[in-house]
Design an enzyme around this catalytic site. Sequence first.
Site, PDB file in Angstrom:
ATOM      1  N   LYS A   1       0.823  -1.211   0.000  1.00  0.00           N
ATOM      2  CA  LYS A   1       0.000   0.000   0.000  1.00  0.00           C
ATOM      3  C   LYS A   1       0.862   1.269   0.000  1.00  0.00           C
ATOM      4  O   LYS A   1       2.085   1.209   0.212  1.00  0.00           O
ATOM      5  CB  LYS A   1      -0.906  -0.016   1.234  1.00  0.00           C
ATOM      6  CG  LYS A   1      -1.880  -1.182   1.277  1.00  0.00           C
ATOM      7  CD  LYS A   1      -2.802  -1.036   2.479  1.00  0.00           C
ATOM      8  CE  LYS A   1      -3.684  -2.239   2.649  1.00  0.00           C
ATOM      9  NZ  LYS A   1      -4.681  -2.023   3.719  1.00  0.00           N
TER      10      LYS A   1
ATOM     11  N   TYR B   1     -12.487  -2.394  -2.717  1.00  0.00           N
ATOM     12  CA  TYR B   1     -13.017  -2.389  -1.348  1.00  0.00           C
ATOM     13  C   TYR B   1     -14.538  -2.304  -1.332  1.00  0.00           C
ATOM     14  O   TYR B   1     -15.109  -1.660  -0.437  1.00  0.00           O
ATOM     15  CB  TYR B   1     -12.394  -1.231  -0.561  1.00  0.00           C
ATOM     16  CG  TYR B   1     -10.945  -1.478  -0.172  1.00  0.00           C
ATOM     17  CD1 TYR B   1     -10.581  -2.595   0.579  1.00  0.00           C
ATOM     18  CD2 TYR B   1      -9.935  -0.581  -0.533  1.00  0.00           C
ATOM     19  CE1 TYR B   1      -9.257  -2.818   0.945  1.00  0.00           C
ATOM     20  CE2 TYR B   1      -8.607  -0.801  -0.164  1.00  0.00           C
ATOM     21  CZ  TYR B   1      -8.282  -1.922   0.579  1.00  0.00           C
ATOM     22  OH  TYR B   1      -6.971  -2.146   0.950  1.00  0.00           O
TER      23      TYR B   1
ATOM     24  N   ASN C   1      -1.757  -0.165   7.300  1.00  0.00           N
ATOM     25  CA  ASN C   1      -1.235  -1.472   7.724  1.00  0.00           C
ATOM     26  C   ASN C   1      -0.355  -2.111   6.650  1.00  0.00           C
ATOM     27  O   ASN C   1      -0.177  -3.320   6.609  1.00  0.00           O
ATOM     28  CB  ASN C   1      -2.378  -2.388   8.182  1.00  0.00           C
ATOM     29  CG  ASN C   1      -3.406  -2.614   7.095  1.00  0.00           C
ATOM     30  OD1 ASN C   1      -3.227  -2.181   5.959  1.00  0.00           O
ATOM     31  ND2 ASN C   1      -4.479  -3.295   7.430  1.00  0.00           N
TER      32      ASN C   1
ATOM     33  N   HIS D   1      -1.964  -5.347   1.796  1.00  0.00           N
ATOM     34  CA  HIS D   1      -3.259  -6.024   1.706  1.00  0.00           C
ATOM     35  C   HIS D   1      -3.037  -7.426   1.167  1.00  0.00           C
ATOM     36  O   HIS D   1      -2.184  -7.625   0.305  1.00  0.00           O
ATOM     37  CB  HIS D   1      -4.187  -5.265   0.740  1.00  0.00           C
ATOM     38  CG  HIS D   1      -5.398  -6.062   0.365  1.00  0.00           C
ATOM     39  ND1 HIS D   1      -6.531  -6.094   1.136  1.00  0.00           N
ATOM     40  CD2 HIS D   1      -5.623  -6.905  -0.676  1.00  0.00           C
ATOM     41  CE1 HIS D   1      -7.412  -6.910   0.582  1.00  0.00           C
ATOM     42  NE2 HIS D   1      -6.886  -7.416  -0.529  1.00  0.00           N
TER      43      HIS D   1
ATOM     44  N   GLU E   1      -9.894 -10.233  -6.798  1.00  0.00           N
ATOM     45  CA  GLU E   1      -8.890  -9.164  -6.714  1.00  0.00           C
ATOM     46  C   GLU E   1      -7.812  -9.314  -7.796  1.00  0.00           C
ATOM     47  O   GLU E   1      -7.395  -8.316  -8.390  1.00  0.00           O
ATOM     48  CB  GLU E   1      -8.275  -9.156  -5.306  1.00  0.00           C
ATOM     49  CG  GLU E   1      -9.293  -8.725  -4.257  1.00  0.00           C
ATOM     50  CD  GLU E   1      -8.868  -8.986  -2.814  1.00  0.00           C
ATOM     51  OE1 GLU E   1      -7.753  -9.500  -2.583  1.00  0.00           O
ATOM     52  OE2 GLU E   1      -9.674  -8.686  -1.910  1.00  0.00           O
TER      53      GLU E   1
HETATM   54  P1  CMP Z   1      -7.084  -4.398   4.185  1.00  0.00           P
HETATM   55  O1  CMP Z   1      -6.569  -5.724   4.602  1.00  0.00           O
HETATM   56  O2  CMP Z   1      -6.568  -3.834   2.902  1.00  0.00           O
HETATM   57  O3  CMP Z   1      -8.687  -4.442   4.120  1.00  0.00           O
HETATM   58  C1  CMP Z   1      -9.503  -3.302   4.319  1.00  0.00           C
HETATM   59  C2  CMP Z   1      -8.710  -2.114   4.768  1.00  0.00           C
HETATM   60  O4  CMP Z   1      -9.470  -1.095   5.371  1.00  0.00           O
HETATM   61  C3  CMP Z   1      -7.751  -2.552   5.863  1.00  0.00           C
HETATM   62  O5  CMP Z   1      -6.742  -3.355   5.339  1.00  0.00           O
HETATM   63  C4  CMP Z   1      -7.326  -1.211   6.423  1.00  0.00           C
HETATM   64  O6  CMP Z   1      -6.376  -0.547   5.599  1.00  0.00           O
HETATM   65  C5  CMP Z   1      -8.655  -0.466   6.350  1.00  0.00           C
HETATM   66  N1  CMP Z   1      -9.396  -0.517   7.627  1.00  0.00           N
HETATM   67  C6  CMP Z   1      -9.997  -1.578   8.172  1.00  0.00           C
HETATM   68  N2  CMP Z   1     -10.618  -1.226   9.332  1.00  0.00           N
HETATM   69  C7  CMP Z   1     -10.391   0.088   9.496  1.00  0.00           C
HETATM   70  C8  CMP Z   1     -10.767   1.034  10.478  1.00  0.00           C
HETATM   71  N3  CMP Z   1     -11.523   0.691  11.528  1.00  0.00           N
HETATM   72  N4  CMP Z   1     -10.362   2.311  10.331  1.00  0.00           N
HETATM   73  C9  CMP Z   1      -9.616   2.661   9.262  1.00  0.00           C
HETATM   74  N5  CMP Z   1      -9.224   1.804   8.274  1.00  0.00           N
HETATM   75  C10 CMP Z   1      -9.596   0.534   8.395  1.00  0.00           C
END
Ligand code: CMP
Length: 155
Positions: free
Chosen positions: A11, A51, A114, A117, A128
Amino acid sequence: MASEKTFVMFKPDCLERGLVGRILTRFEEKGLRLVAMKMLRITPAVAKQHYAEHVEKPFYPGLEEFITASPVVACVFEGPEVIRVVRDMLGATSGLKATAGTIRGDYSSSKQMNLVHASDSSESAEREIGIYFEPSEIQAWDPTLACWYQAPGEA
Ligand code: CMP
């Protein structure tokens, strides 16, 4: 054990922090087979497609702003149980909750930022991969050293 494919995306925070090489190395050292890779900028339309299950959630506007803010690196890895293996290597969604020793546990302190993904099921992986790659962009190859990562019949 049948081989499967998973979609993995480094990311914008991962690129901005210069962590792509370090994290890619963890996947390579684990023995996961890289079969596709490209750098791109996600558009708001692609973010909504990727998403789709989160579009109505309160955090979605921030997630879209984040995921479109800088380039990403999209990949496909192949191997036995690779969907679960990559999710285990990443750790919990929030870097604050992720166990030390996982990628997020070691490098992230955020729910949103994070770093990486990865698909959470075979259905997600197929969907995806289809968003980011044409079938012709996925390489079928047998690394020469594959025989030193898994015994015959395991892969
Ligand atoms: P990802 O595994 O890419 O799947 C959905 C993404 O949404 C997640 O990682 C985070 O980057 C984001 N995400 C999930 N929960 C939250 C949250 N509570 N607040 C902000 N971002 C979130």
